[in-house]
Scaffold this motif. Structure first.
Motif, PDB file in Angstrom:
ATOM      1  N   LEU A 184      34.750 103.016  48.204  1.00 58.92           N
ATOM      2  CA  LEU A 184      35.758 102.028  47.820  1.00 58.92           C
ATOM      3  C   LEU A 184      35.711 101.779  46.316  1.00 58.92           C
ATOM      4  N   PHE A 205      42.297  96.329  53.116  1.00 64.64           N
ATOM      5  CA  PHE A 205      41.147  96.994  53.719  1.00 64.64           C
ATOM      6  C   PHE A 205      40.493  96.087  54.762  1.00 64.64           C
ATOM      7  N   ALA A 214      42.939 101.164  52.309  1.00 64.30           N
ATOM      8  CA  ALA A 214      41.651 101.853  52.395  1.00 64.30           C
ATOM      9  C   ALA A 214      41.017 101.712  53.775  1.00 64.30           C
TER      10      ALA A 214
END
Length: 477
Positions: A336, A355, A436
């Motif tokens: 990340l 995310f 993500a």
């Protein structure tokens, strides 16, 4: 078909009861996959014990049972019971034997590391294909031959269980493939899925925070990765990762190193690398190192670099009306941070991040990923990833600890589809939205079941539905 005594002649075992001198057709550790003439490996797993499924296996046609414990009552079983030291290792050995040991004839490259395995395997596959070599890539995104995904009856796992892997290798060989590039996960290495593979080259990319809880701690995770070093003929190692360098201390196989200076100083300074980010440069250099080790010269590789593409779900890009969306598999703190740093370098507006964190996985990384998201992003939408059987709100609460209290830039939207839509709808021209965690995945795992879900498809739909109001028109009104 193999003669059972022939299969077992080189394997330490003790046989009890039943007719031993028989032919066998296959092997499986899953009772529901057992067919007539199969050997059933009654392995004890983390959640299930194969001993409880022996009856089903025999009903489905099992002609022999393999165990590695002496607790089995054999009186009521009318097929031979084969006691071995380790069921996992036997399963790998037998699977290779039934497939006629394809890895002995194929050039085998195995890639391990916390992050980047999928990218590096696909880059190696692309480079080989461009050089006229028929190659297969096997890993998180399935099986690909010469850049085309192959429909195969295999589970969605980074490293396939041996009973799936070796038949797939045999299929690849039958289709003319000469090189196999596969992902070697820590779980796959620790559970012996690759034990019977003849591996030519191993690649160690990096060590970060992931799967610690599944292995019982950081050191156990490192030891699992380290197993690859003893399984290959030569290793390629990231010289810029201190843990990787520690892991190869005392290694008895030849070591080749990759890093910014190992290859970068040998190639043209204006080389056109078609994807952004420091870690993607390292991934490219790792892939190039494998080709160089296979005997290719850097000069042969350079003409093909510009046409390389990242695999599905790795910085996968969508754009409409000035808003850019990236879908990335980043689901660890290192990954990340890497993708956020990369996008910060190309973002001229706001960086908006969507995310979550997976359920039943390392809880320790949740707080750290929350810290990273809020540090690099203008706005963060915290949502669900694959909660599995864990309460999504509890996962989100763990992430929120990383934000250090109330923060106006944070919004909690547990429904992932809604989070993606809100993030994209909130973006203005020049902004970047990062989604993500799930990348290429086409499903979402929840306590209620596994449902179709694609970050890419949801983002594409949201961009299509997004509308902009011209401020000039509002002023005219």
């Amino acid at each position: 078909m193999l003669f059972l005594p022939e299969l077992l002649k080189d394997w330490p075992c003790t046989v009890f009861g039943g007719e031993f001198r028989i032919n066998v057709n296959g092997v499986s550790e899953c009772s529901s996959r057992v067919q007539e003439g199969f050997i059933f490996v009654a392995r004890k797993g983390g959640r299930m014990d194969g001993l409880e499924h022996i009856k089903e296996a025999i009903e489905n046609g099992a002609v022999a049972i393999v165990v590695d414990r002496a607790t089995l009552q054999v009186d009521s079983i009318n097929v031979p019971i084969i006691q071995v030291p380790n069921c996992q290792k036997f399963l790998a050995y037998a699977s290779a034997q039934f497939a006629n040991n394809p890895s002995k004839r194929l050039t085998m490259i195995a890639v391990t590391g916390t992050n980047g395995k999928t990218t590096v395997t696909h880059l190696i596959g692309q480079l080989l294909q461009k050089l006229g070599i028929q190659a297969a890539v096997i890993g998180t995104t399935g099986c690909w031959i010469d850049g085309v995904k192959v429909e195969a009856d295999i589970p969605e796992m980074t490293s396939l269980p041996a009973e799936f892997l070796h038949p797939l290798l045999a299929t690849c060989e039958q289709r003319g493939v000469s090189h196999i590039i596969l992902e070697a996960s820590s779980i796959g290495l620790a559970s012996g899925r690759l034990d019977a593979c003849d591996l030519d080259i191993g690649i160690l990319l990096n060590i970060g925070l992931d799967h610690y809880e599944e292995h019982g701690g950081k050191q156990a995770y490192i030891e699992a990765k380290k197993q690859l070093i003893s399984m290959v003929n030569t290793m390629i190692v990231n010289e810029e990762d201190p843990l990787c360098m520690q892991m190869i201390e005392g290694a008895t196989v030849p070591i080749t190193y990759f890093g910014e200076h190992k290859i970068a100083d040998k190639i043209a300074p204006n080389l056109n690398i078609p994807f952004p980010g420091y870690y993607n440069r390292l991934n490219l250099f790792a892939a190039m190192s494998a080709l160089i080790l296979l005997g290719y010269r850097i000069e042969e590789l350079i003409p093909h670099i510009a046409s390389l593409r990242l695999p599905e779900g790795r910085l996968q890009r969508l754009e409409r009306d000035g808003v850019t969306v990236y879908i990335d598999y980043a689901h660890t703190p290192d990954a990340l941070q890497a993708v956020l740093q990369t996008l910060c370098g190309v973002c001229y507006g706001k960086l908006i991040t969507v995310f979550g964190c997976g359920g039943e996985r390392d809880k320790g990384k949740r707080k750290e990923m929350g810290e990273l998201a809020v540090y690099y992003s203008s706005n963060v939408f915290v949502t669900s990833d694959n909660p599995r059987n864990e309460d999504p709100s509890a996962i989100i609460a763990d992430i929120l600890v990383g934000f250090g209290g109330d923060c106006s830039a944070i919004e909690v939207v547990p429904n992932r589809k809604n989070a993606i839509r809100q993030a994209i709808f909130s973006a203005a021209p020049g902004d970047i939205v990062l989604i993500a965690g799930k990348g290429h995945e086409k499903t979402q795992h929840t306590a209620e079941g596994i449902f179709p879900f694609s970050d890419f498809d949801e983002a594409k739909q949201a961009l299509t539905e997004k509308t902009y109001i011209d401020i000039k028109d509002l002023n005219k009104g």
